[in-house]
Design a protein around this motif. Structure first.
Motif, PDB file in Angstrom:
ATOM      1  N   VAL A   1     -26.179 -17.776 -11.685  1.00  0.00           N
ATOM      2  CA  VAL A   1     -27.294 -18.334 -11.537  1.00  0.00           C
ATOM      3  C   VAL A   1     -27.280 -19.944 -12.248  1.00  0.00           C
ATOM      4  N   CYS A   2     -27.902 -20.712 -11.325  1.00  0.00           N
ATOM      5  CA  CYS A   2     -28.430 -21.916 -11.779  1.00  0.00           C
ATOM      6  C   CYS A   2     -29.838 -22.124 -11.679  1.00  0.00           C
ATOM      7  N   ARG A   3     -30.300 -22.226 -12.954  1.00  0.00           N
ATOM      8  CA  ARG A   3     -31.973 -22.127 -13.334  1.00  0.00           C
ATOM      9  C   ARG A   3     -32.673 -23.270 -12.774  1.00  0.00           C
ATOM     10  N   ALA A   4     -31.758 -24.338 -12.485  1.00  0.00           N
ATOM     11  CA  ALA A   4     -32.617 -25.694 -11.984  1.00  0.00           C
ATOM     12  C   ALA A   4     -32.794 -25.727 -10.484  1.00  0.00           C
ATOM     13  N   CYS A   5     -31.674 -25.167  -9.589  1.00  0.00           N
ATOM     14  CA  CYS A   5     -31.773 -25.181  -8.336  1.00  0.00           C
ATOM     15  C   CYS A   5     -31.752 -23.903  -7.347  1.00  0.00           C
ATOM     16  N   ASP A   6     -31.648 -22.683  -8.361  1.00  0.00           N
ATOM     17  CA  ASP A   6     -31.826 -21.516  -7.810  1.00  0.00           C
ATOM     18  C   ASP A   6     -30.643 -21.130  -6.954  1.00  0.00           C
ATOM     19  N   TRP A   7     -29.494 -21.690  -7.131  1.00  0.00           N
ATOM     20  CA  TRP A   7     -28.316 -21.238  -6.513  1.00  0.00           C
ATOM     21  C   TRP A   7     -27.939 -19.945  -7.321  1.00  0.00           C
ATOM     22  N   ASN A   8     -27.308 -19.020  -6.472  1.00  0.00           N
ATOM     23  CA  ASN A   8     -26.914 -17.725  -7.024  1.00  0.00           C
ATOM     24  C   ASN A   8     -25.762 -17.163  -6.073  1.00  0.00           C
ATOM     25  N   HIS A   9     -24.810 -16.695  -6.725  1.00  0.00           N
ATOM     26  CA  HIS A   9     -23.776 -15.965  -5.992  1.00  0.00           C
ATOM     27  C   HIS A   9     -23.136 -14.858  -6.860  1.00  0.00           C
ATOM     28  N   LEU A  10     -22.688 -13.777  -6.167  1.00  0.00           N
ATOM     29  CA  LEU A  10     -21.900 -12.682  -6.668  1.00  0.00           C
ATOM     30  C   LEU A  10     -20.640 -13.287  -7.211  1.00  0.00           C
ATOM     31  N   VAL A  11     -20.124 -13.188  -8.564  1.00  0.00           N
ATOM     32  CA  VAL A  11     -18.834 -13.750  -8.762  1.00  0.00           C
ATOM     33  C   VAL A  11     -17.880 -12.967  -9.139  1.00  0.00           C
ATOM     34  N   GLU A  12     -18.096 -11.529  -9.524  1.00  0.00           N
ATOM     35  CA  GLU A  12     -17.206 -10.389  -9.820  1.00  0.00           C
ATOM     36  C   GLU A  12     -17.819  -8.976 -10.112  1.00  0.00           C
ATOM     37  N   GLN A  13     -17.077  -8.122  -9.507  1.00  0.00           N
ATOM     38  CA  GLN A  13     -17.303  -6.727  -9.819  1.00  0.00           C
ATOM     39  C   GLN A  13     -16.413  -6.068 -10.643  1.00  0.00           C
ATOM     40  N   TYR A  14     -16.581  -4.975 -11.200  1.00  0.00           N
ATOM     41  CA  TYR A  14     -15.795  -4.318 -12.007  1.00  0.00           C
ATOM     42  C   TYR A  14     -16.173  -3.076 -12.546  1.00  0.00           C
TER      43      TYR A  14
ATOM     44  N   THR B   1     -22.410 -20.786 -19.343  1.00  0.00           N
ATOM     45  CA  THR B   1     -20.960 -21.078 -19.061  1.00  0.00           C
ATOM     46  C   THR B   1     -20.833 -22.419 -19.119  1.00  0.00           C
ATOM     47  N   GLU B   2     -19.739 -22.934 -19.092  1.00  0.00           N
ATOM     48  CA  GLU B   2     -19.593 -24.595 -19.214  1.00  0.00           C
ATOM     49  C   GLU B   2     -19.434 -25.028 -17.909  1.00  0.00           C
ATOM     50  N   VAL B   3     -19.598 -24.435 -16.697  1.00  0.00           N
ATOM     51  CA  VAL B   3     -19.435 -24.732 -15.215  1.00  0.00           C
ATOM     52  C   VAL B   3     -20.565 -25.397 -14.912  1.00  0.00           C
ATOM     53  N   ARG B   4     -20.685 -26.429 -14.213  1.00  0.00           N
ATOM     54  CA  ARG B   4     -21.726 -27.112 -13.596  1.00  0.00           C
ATOM     55  C   ARG B   4     -22.261 -26.408 -12.322  1.00  0.00           C
ATOM     56  N   CYS B   5     -23.465 -26.458 -11.992  1.00  0.00           N
ATOM     57  CA  CYS B   5     -23.757 -25.902 -10.587  1.00  0.00           C
ATOM     58  C   CYS B   5     -23.230 -26.636  -9.609  1.00  0.00           C
ATOM     59  N   PRO B   6     -22.423 -25.938  -8.460  1.00  0.00           N
ATOM     60  CA  PRO B   6     -22.009 -26.701  -7.381  1.00  0.00           C
ATOM     61  C   PRO B   6     -22.971 -27.433  -6.544  1.00  0.00           C
TER      62      PRO B   6
END
Length: 153
Positions: free
Chosen positions: A102-115, A49-54
């Protein structure tokens, strides 16, 4: 995607978690806990994606799409690329997709969407109801309350 339905967006939950991290009430070690399997799925099946890790703000996030459903059999629980989903949606009646960032640098992960995806949604998009399809398939209608009353007389 045309057949995508029953969408659940987890952006409010993500904002709440990030607010807790930024306020210092939750440590980054608690939210940056991606498993090695998730990180490998992000590397091999993820969509950049084009979104930076928060959290670390060093690397762009990657979306991983996991699929679950009864008809998938041994494929259930696997990560798939975004390009594979429309093909799978036309071959399987119904399955659930979970999108994890997922951020592969710092291991941040979060469920974004379900469908939900699958062939069942195609007929409904064309204005047909599942009941109408069942009637067409069986050639008869289930008795209504009025018809049952008339039959008893």
């Amino acid at each position: 995607m045309r057949t995508q339905r029953q969408v659940v967006d987890y952006s409010l939950q993500k904002r709440a978690v990030l607010r807790e991290v930024y306020a210092g009430r939750v440590g980054t070690y608690e939210v940056c806990d991606a498993s090695p399997y998730l990180k490998n799925a992000a590397r091999f099946h993820g969509e950049p994606t084009e979104v930076r890790c928060p959290i670390c703000r060093r690397e762009n996030l990657t979306h991983v799409h996991y699929i679950y459903g009864d008809e998938l059999k041994q494929s259930a629980g696997q990560a798939r690329t975004l390009a594979e989903l429309p093909v799978l949606a036309m071959t399987v009646r119904e399955f659930q997709v979970y999108v994890v960032e997922v951020c592969r640098a710092c291991d941040w992960n979060h469920l974004v969407e379900q469908y939900l995806l699958g062939r069942d949604g195609v007929a409904n998009d064309q204005g047909e109801s599942p009941v109408g399809e069942a009637v067409a398939a069986t050639g008869s209608r289930a008795p209504t309350a009025r018809r049952r009353r008339e039959a008893r007389r």
